[in-house]
Scaffold this active site. Structure first.
Site, short mmCIF file in Angstrom:
data_model
loop_
_atom_site.label_atom_id
_atom_site.label_comp_id
_atom_site.label_asym_id
_atom_site.label_seq_id
_atom_site.Cartn_x
_atom_site.Cartn_y
_atom_site.Cartn_z
N GLU A 189 2.30 8.84 7.32
CA GLU A 189 2.63 10.20 7.38
C GLU A 189 4.22 10.56 7.02
OE1 GLU A 189 0.30 12.34 6.99
OE2 GLU A 189 -1.29 11.20 7.90
N LEU B 6 -6.62 11.69 11.49
CA LEU B 6 -5.59 10.71 12.30
C LEU B 6 -4.11 11.17 12.36
CD1 LEU B 6 -6.40 7.29 10.43
CD2 LEU B 6 -7.44 8.33 12.29
N1 ARG Z 1 -3.94 11.33 7.09
C1 ARG Z 1 -4.63 10.07 7.12
C2 ARG Z 1 -5.70 10.28 7.84
O1 ARG Z 1 -5.94 11.18 8.66
C3 ARG Z 1 -3.95 9.19 7.53
C4 ARG Z 1 -4.46 7.80 7.32
C5 ARG Z 1 -3.60 6.70 7.71
N2 ARG Z 1 -4.34 5.51 7.67
C6 ARG Z 1 -4.21 4.52 8.69
N3 ARG Z 1 -4.62 3.23 8.27
N4 ARG Z 1 -3.60 4.66 9.73
O2 ARG Z 1 -6.81 9.69 7.35
ZN ZN Z 2 -1.97 10.85 3.53
#
Ligand code: ARG
Ligand code: ZN
Ligand code: CA
Length: 316
Positions: free
Chosen positions: A227, A186
């Site tokens: 992030e 994400l």
């Molecule tokens: N870096 C994490 C991922 O890619 C971010 C998670 C963020 N969580 C969220 N619910 N947006 O999974």
């Molecule tokens: Zn993270």
């Protein structure tokens, strides 16, 4: 001021395989569910490639701990100028200015405890819930079309030489890249102390801000909140190891990442018995499952912005 420098070994100790009782535990071998935050992996690769990074991060850690101890925290308000770098192949990836502003709005709400779900924080955790009191201001949008179908997590999007967009004045600007990352990621961030050339956060266009076409359950703009939390020196709430330490005393020890929207109370399997703070932005829950930072996290963040702090260029 005397500098406290930990050895690289001490630094590694600090961040791996320790729980709050200081008992070494085996590195987590649990299968990585569905997706994964690449931030930690990227950090580990950078630490391997650059022996001086551990040293800089040690110094930041020592400064953070000292600033927290002596309470040399910021009085004035911190406003973070943000440049959004959009790399697009498809029209959908060329996210609109409205969508970009919607992400800034989410960050402003989440970092000032003005998010509508702030009131959902369980009574048990309400006392430590923080208004980080930092706001974000859109300072510019840079757009570039590309033929790349995905950018991965090796920072190519941050370099014009590699077809990406170089960061704008990273000493005093938060650069956010919006692009297709791929691999179920994400977003990812760089912690304070890394190279300025790659400083900032990357958010997949599908999870950037608020848009009807964004992908549920990550469609509330919280990937950027999480992030930017890393960019502000916050670790995952489970300390990236089993019942690990996130260097924040008011976040309860957590076994591992939580997904979905765990029902409260979520009793930890880490001892002594307690509930996990699954609603912290630094967990891995769905966007609607995360809605708080803590005072301890705020202390780590504010330590970055005081004179001598790793992000003091952001001026106060
Ligand atoms: N870096 C994490 C991922 O890619 C971010 C998670 C963020 N969580 C969220 N619910 N947006 O999974
Ligand atoms: Zn993270
Ligand atoms: Ca903790």
């Amino acid at each position: 001021m005397r500098k406290i420098i930990l050895s690289a070994a001490a630094f590694t100790m600090l961040f791996s395989c320790q729980n709050d009782e200081n008992t070494p535990v085996a590195p987590s071998t649990e299968a990585i569910a569905l997706r994964n935050c690449a931030t930690q992996e990227v950090l580990e690769a950078q630490l391997k490639a650059d022996p001086t990074l551990a040293l800089r991060m040690n110094q930041i850690e020592a400064f953070t701990q000292k600033a927290m101890l002596t309470k040399r925290l910021v009085n004035g308000k911190i406003v973070i100028p943000v440049v959004v770098n959009v790399l697009y192949r498809t029209a959908e990836e060329n996210i609109s200015a409205t969508q970009i502003q919607s992400q800034i709005d989410v960050l402003n709400k989440d970092f000032t405890a003005k998010n509508s779900d702030f009131s959902s924080i369980p009574a048990e955790f309400a006392g430590v819930a923080a208004n980080i009191d930092i706001t974000f201001e859109l300072a510019g949008i840079v757009r570039k079309s590309t033929t790349k179908t995905s950018w991965g997590t090796r920072d190519a999007m941050k370099s014009s030489k590699k077809g990406g967009i170089d960061p704008t004045t990273p000493t005093k600007t938060l650069n956010i890249w919006a692009c297709k990352i791929g691999g179920g990621i994400l977003g990812y961030a760089q912690f304070p102390g890394g190279s300025l050339a790659t400083d900032g956060v990357v958010i997949d266009s599908k999870y950037f801000g608020l848009s009807a076409s964004n992908s549920y359950p990550y469609n509330l703009g919280r990937t950027a909140t999480h992030e930017v939390g890393h960019w502000m020196n916050l670790r995952h709430i489970w300390g990236d190891s089993s019942c690990g330490n996130d260097l924040v005393s008011d976040t309860p020890v957590a076994k591992t990442a939580n997904y979905g929207v765990p029902a409260y109370p979520y009793v930890s399997t880490c001892l002594p018995t307690h509930n996990e703070m699954t609603m912290n932005y630094m967990d891995y829950t769905d966007d609607r499952g995360m809605y708080m930072f803590t005072n301890g996290q705020k202390s780590r963040i504010t330590a970055l912005f005081v004179s001598g702090g790793a992000r003091s260029g952001f001026g106060i």
